[in-house]
Scaffold this motif. Structure first.
Motif, short mmCIF file in Angstrom:
data_model
loop_
_atom_site.label_atom_id
_atom_site.label_comp_id
_atom_site.label_asym_id
_atom_site.label_seq_id
_atom_site.Cartn_x
_atom_site.Cartn_y
_atom_site.Cartn_z
N THR A 38 -12.13 42.31 -5.99
CA THR A 38 -12.73 43.26 -6.92
C THR A 38 -11.71 44.26 -7.47
OG1 THR A 38 -13.37 44.71 -5.08
CG2 THR A 38 -15.00 43.12 -5.86
N THR A 39 -10.58 44.39 -6.77
CA THR A 39 -9.54 45.30 -7.26
C THR A 39 -8.85 44.73 -8.49
OG1 THR A 39 -9.15 46.18 -5.04
CG2 THR A 39 -7.40 46.49 -6.64
N ASN A 40 -8.44 43.45 -8.42
CA ASN A 40 -7.81 42.80 -9.59
C ASN A 40 -7.88 41.29 -9.38
OD1 ASN A 40 -5.66 41.61 -11.35
ND2 ASN A 40 -5.41 43.75 -11.92
N ARG A 41 -8.74 40.62 -10.13
CA ARG A 41 -8.96 39.18 -9.93
C ARG A 41 -7.75 38.36 -10.35
NH1 ARG A 41 -15.29 38.23 -11.79
NH2 ARG A 41 -16.19 39.78 -10.35
N THR A 42 -7.10 38.76 -11.42
CA THR A 42 -5.95 37.99 -11.92
C THR A 42 -4.83 37.96 -10.88
OG1 THR A 42 -6.49 38.62 -14.19
CG2 THR A 42 -4.26 37.78 -13.77
N LEU A 43 -4.51 39.13 -10.34
CA LEU A 43 -3.45 39.18 -9.33
C LEU A 43 -3.85 38.44 -8.06
CD1 LEU A 43 -2.26 42.89 -9.70
CD2 LEU A 43 -0.97 40.83 -10.29
N THR A 44 -5.13 38.49 -7.70
CA THR A 44 -5.59 37.79 -6.50
C THR A 44 -5.46 36.28 -6.68
OG1 THR A 44 -7.18 39.57 -6.12
CG2 THR A 44 -7.48 37.55 -4.86
N ILE A 45 -5.85 35.76 -7.86
CA ILE A 45 -5.72 34.32 -8.12
C ILE A 45 -4.24 33.91 -8.10
CG2 ILE A 45 -6.00 32.55 -9.90
CD1 ILE A 45 -8.59 34.01 -10.73
N ALA A 46 -3.40 34.74 -8.73
CA ALA A 46 -1.95 34.45 -8.73
C ALA A 46 -1.42 34.42 -7.30
CB ALA A 46 -1.21 35.50 -9.55
N LEU A 47 -1.88 35.33 -6.48
CA LEU A 47 -1.45 35.38 -5.08
C LEU A 47 -1.86 34.10 -4.35
CD1 LEU A 47 -0.02 37.50 -3.25
CD2 LEU A 47 -2.28 38.23 -2.50
N MET A 48 -3.09 33.64 -4.61
CA MET A 48 -3.58 32.42 -3.95
C MET A 48 -2.78 31.20 -4.39
SD MET A 48 -7.67 33.20 -4.35
CE MET A 48 -8.17 31.62 -3.69
N VAL A 49 -2.53 31.06 -5.68
CA VAL A 49 -1.81 29.88 -6.20
C VAL A 49 -0.38 29.86 -5.67
CG1 VAL A 49 -0.90 28.80 -8.29
CG2 VAL A 49 -3.24 29.69 -8.26
N LEU A 50 0.28 30.99 -5.74
CA LEU A 50 1.67 31.06 -5.25
C LEU A 50 1.74 30.80 -3.75
CD1 LEU A 50 2.91 34.19 -7.27
CD2 LEU A 50 3.64 31.81 -7.58
N THR A 51 0.71 31.23 -3.02
CA THR A 51 0.67 30.98 -1.57
C THR A 51 0.58 29.48 -1.29
OG1 THR A 51 -0.36 33.12 -1.13
CG2 THR A 51 -0.64 31.40 0.53
N LEU A 52 -0.26 28.78 -2.04
CA LEU A 52 -0.41 27.33 -1.84
C LEU A 52 0.91 26.60 -2.14
CD1 LEU A 52 -3.93 26.75 -3.43
CD2 LEU A 52 -3.33 26.69 -1.00
N ILE A 53 1.53 26.98 -3.26
CA ILE A 53 2.80 26.32 -3.63
C ILE A 53 3.87 26.62 -2.58
CG2 ILE A 53 4.64 26.23 -5.34
CD1 ILE A 53 2.55 26.91 -7.47
N ALA A 54 3.95 27.88 -2.16
CA ALA A 54 4.96 28.26 -1.17
C ALA A 54 4.73 27.56 0.16
CB ALA A 54 4.94 29.78 -0.98
N GLN A 62 10.97 27.77 -4.87
CA GLN A 62 10.59 28.56 -3.68
C GLN A 62 10.98 30.02 -3.85
OE1 GLN A 62 12.80 27.81 0.01
NE2 GLN A 62 10.83 27.67 1.09
N ALA A 63 12.18 30.27 -4.38
CA ALA A 63 12.62 31.64 -4.62
C ALA A 63 11.71 32.34 -5.63
CB ALA A 63 14.07 31.67 -5.10
N GLY A 64 11.32 31.58 -6.69
CA GLY A 64 10.40 32.14 -7.68
C GLY A 64 9.06 32.50 -7.08
N CYS A 65 8.56 31.63 -6.17
CA CYS A 65 7.28 31.91 -5.49
C CYS A 65 7.38 33.17 -4.64
CB CYS A 65 6.89 30.71 -4.62
SG CYS A 65 6.26 29.31 -5.55
N LYS A 66 8.51 33.31 -3.94
CA LYS A 66 8.69 34.51 -3.10
C LYS A 66 8.69 35.77 -3.95
CE LYS A 66 11.18 32.41 0.79
NZ LYS A 66 12.48 32.35 1.53
N ALA A 112 5.90 38.73 -3.90
CA ALA A 112 6.29 40.13 -3.70
C ALA A 112 5.78 41.00 -4.84
CB ALA A 112 7.81 40.24 -3.58
N LEU A 113 5.87 40.46 -6.07
CA LEU A 113 5.39 41.22 -7.24
C LEU A 113 3.88 41.44 -7.17
CD1 LEU A 113 5.85 42.44 -10.06
CD2 LEU A 113 5.56 40.13 -11.01
N CYS A 114 3.13 40.38 -6.89
CA CYS A 114 1.66 40.50 -6.80
C CYS A 114 1.27 41.47 -5.71
CB CYS A 114 1.03 39.13 -6.54
SG CYS A 114 1.14 37.99 -7.93
N GLN A 115 1.92 41.37 -4.55
CA GLN A 115 1.58 42.25 -3.44
C GLN A 115 1.91 43.70 -3.75
OE1 GLN A 115 3.68 40.50 -0.15
NE2 GLN A 115 2.07 39.02 0.29
#
Length: 612
Positions: free
Chosen positions: A35-51, A98-102, A106-109
């Motif tokens: 509820t704070t920010n859906r776009t950043l949360t989705i980005a966090l989830m996708v990057l987590t899966l790839i990483a 992998q570096a891009g995902c990290k 970090a940016l999303c967090q």
């Protein structure tokens, strides 16, 4: 003995259930972040899966590179060399990804941390606005608030980060496990079992740290209070005059050393156990290391397999330890997050009243046998108080400190509700009034009024938030409160910054501040009840007489309640109530009470003697 073991098992089962129940906050934390920010949360989830998938892929491509180098060296063929270089390019691409995902994680967090910290603080402050006065006069409530505010803004994101990290590590572990199974299922089992002791130790010490955190909330609040006394302008004059500084600083240091000692003991024990149990993981790794090297020497696996299995086992061990650490960290975060929700879910009384008009508009204000005790107190602050104030009348309340005068005002303004009896306005019980409508009808200057570090106009405008920026109302209220003459002498008039906290702030005298507060009460032009609790305590006698002569002229059609220790002021009232021990002991006009020769007459004579 059987009962003893049964009780121990029951206690352990309850402890396990309680521990597992803590993980319910994972879902709540994710919902909060969502509820704070859906776009950043989705980005966090996708990057987590790839990483999570990349480490296994990188390890496998590394094996292909080593085997390709060996094959190219043996064959000397150009195709083998280009094949190896292709694998090398693929690995470089995967590492770049992998570096891009990290960096993306970090940016999303980082962005979510700022947004979430703000959201949680707003939730805490919004909750504070819904609470009753009883909460703010309760030390246990302040402990809850202190626990909620400390780390509450960082723990939800930490919990979500650990949850996503757990998914990432689980994916990595699956890829590592699938690669390691080609070598031996026993190696996978060793990998998993070796990390469990460290997990148990971390979880146990996380619980101990949390219990320590909860126990010492009062000490931390006391330390913050001492810090405020030593650094705030409000207390600076008295602290210096009475030379309290060294004593307060000594107390501050003593509390710190007490808290530091507890932290030090826990940190040492936690570090020692983590080190000793961590040696098990190291031993397991080198046992597997010897096993894999032996198989390579025996020719059972290739050099590329040797390289891959060593990397996979080492990283798999680290990943599995990270998973268990994340689970322990999630438990710790959940413990702290429970403080936030314990505060946010604090039950509040639901207002029952919705009325905007009374049944008898000309009846005025009535107290009928009102009795009230503060929460936790066995003695009533008010007992069977009855009085009637008609429209346009002025009522004075006198009595010793602690006799219930201010409590009566708190009940009138519905900051508290009587234990028994009724308070009626226009013939209708205050419980049935809409609180917002009721409070708009009352203008109050409290004895301990707030000196806002705002401009002069904003200090006055705070009396009616709907017109806080209305300069015409500022001026009208200042005229009624007799503040206009000294405001005109200020450098920026109504736009002069007051207080010393901010740049170009101007400090006022006690009497000037009281005139500002009095003007604030007059901001509510619709108010037909004015309450003045010691409104002229910081003024001289001449200024006091002028203010009350002016006050009577300005409030001819309004009911007014005056609390004062100065009988020169009190005698102007239409009726006077004398409170003693929470009870009305006398009630009448000034002349009637003097003729009775009781408590009021005695107090009046004592004060009058001081002026002879």
């Amino acid at each position: 003995m059987r009962n003893f073991h049964r009780n121990r098992l029951r206690q352990r089962w309850q402890s396990l259930r309680q521990s597992l129940s803590m993980y319910q906050y994972c879902g709540r934390a994710i919902a909060l972040v969502w509820t704070t920010n859906r776009t950043l949360t989705i980005a966090l989830m996708v990057l987590t899966l790839i990483a999570g998938l990349l480490p296994g892929a990188i390890a496998y491509v590394g094996k292909l590179i080593v085997d390709g180098v060996v094959q190219a060296a043996r064959s000397g063929l150009a195709d083998d060399r280009w094949q190896t270089l292709t694998y090398l390019g693929i690995e470089a691409g995967l590492i770049a990804l992998q570096a891009g995902c990290k960096q993306g994680l970090a940016l999303c967090q980082s962005l979510l941390r700022a947004l979430l910290g703000h959201k949680v603080n707003v939730l805490i402050l919004e909750k504070a606005l819904t609470l009753d006065m009883a909460h703010f006069e309760n030390s246990e409530f302040y402990d809850k608030m202190a626990r909620a505010r400390r780390e509450a803004s960082s723990r939800p994101l930490s919990l979500v980060g650990r949850t996503f990290g757990l998914v990432q590590d689980a994916l990595s572990l699956l890829t590592y496990g699938s690669l390691l199974l080609n070598f031996s299922a026993w190696a996978v089992l060793v990998l998993m079992v070796a990390a469990i002791p460290v997990f148990i130790a971390e979880t146990r010490f996380a619980g101990a740290a949390f219990r320590l955190f909860r126990w010492r909330a009062p000490e931390v609040r006391q330390q913050n209070y001492l810090e405020w006394l030593l650094s705030n302008d409000t207390a600076a004059m008295e602290v210096k005059l009475y030379q309290l500084g060294p004593m307060l600083l000594r107390r501050y240091r003593n509390i710190f050393h007490q808290l530091y000692g507890e932290d030090r003991d826990l940190t040492i024990r936690r570090g020692l156990w983590s080190y000793l149990l961590g040696l098990l993981s190291t031993t397991a790794f080198y046992a597997a290391y010897v096993w894999i090297v032996w198989e390579a020497i025996a020719g059972a696996i290739s050099l590329g397999d040797l390289t891959m299995y060593l990397v996979v086992f080492r990283q798999g061990q680290t990943t599995f330890a990270s998973i268990l650490s994340a689970i322990g960290g999630m438990y710790e975060d959940s413990l702290y997050l429970s403080n936030l929700y314990e505060y946010l879910e604090q039950p509040i009384a639901t207002p029952l009243g919705y009325a905007a008009h009374g049944l008898s508009p000309g009846d005025g204000l009535r107290f009928e046998a009102v009795t009230f005790s503060y929460p936790g107190s066995s003695e009533p602050a008010l007992e069977a108080v009855s009085l009637h104030l008609k429209p346009g009348e002025k009522l004075a309340i006198v009595g010793e400190n602690g006799s219930g005068k201010t409590t009566l005002i708190k009940l009138l303004t519905r900051l508290y509700i009587p234990d028994s009896g009724r308070i009626l306005l226009d013939g209708l019980d205050l419980r049935e009034w809409n609180p917002a409508v009721l409070q708009q009808r009352i203008g109050v200057i409290f004895q301990n009024f707030v000196r806002y570090q705002f401009t002069v106009g904003e200090n006055i405008g705070a009396g009616d938030v709907n017109f806080m920026e209305d300069e015409m109302r500022w001026q009208a209220a200042a005229e009624k409160g007799t503040a206009q003459p000294f405001i005109a002498s200020l450098p920026d008039n109504y736009h002069t910054q007051l207080g010393r906290w901010f740049k170009s702030g101007r400090e006022l005298s006690g009497g000037q501040w009281q005139k500002i507060a009095l003007s604030r009460a007059f901001m509510r032009t619709q108010a037909d009840i004015l309450v003045l609790d010691e409104p002229t305590a910081a003024m001289d006698a001449e200024a006091e007489v002028q203010i009350f002569d002016h006050f009577r002229a300005m409030t001819q059609n309004q009911m007014a309640i005056l609390i004062s220790h100065r009988f020169s002021t009190v005698r102007m009232a239409d009726q006077i109530v004398v409170l003693q021990g929470g009870r009305v002991v006398e009630h009448g006009t000034h002349d009637e009470l003097l003729r009775s020769g009781k408590r009021y007459a005695q107090l009046f004579s004592l004060q009058a003697a001081g002026y002879r």
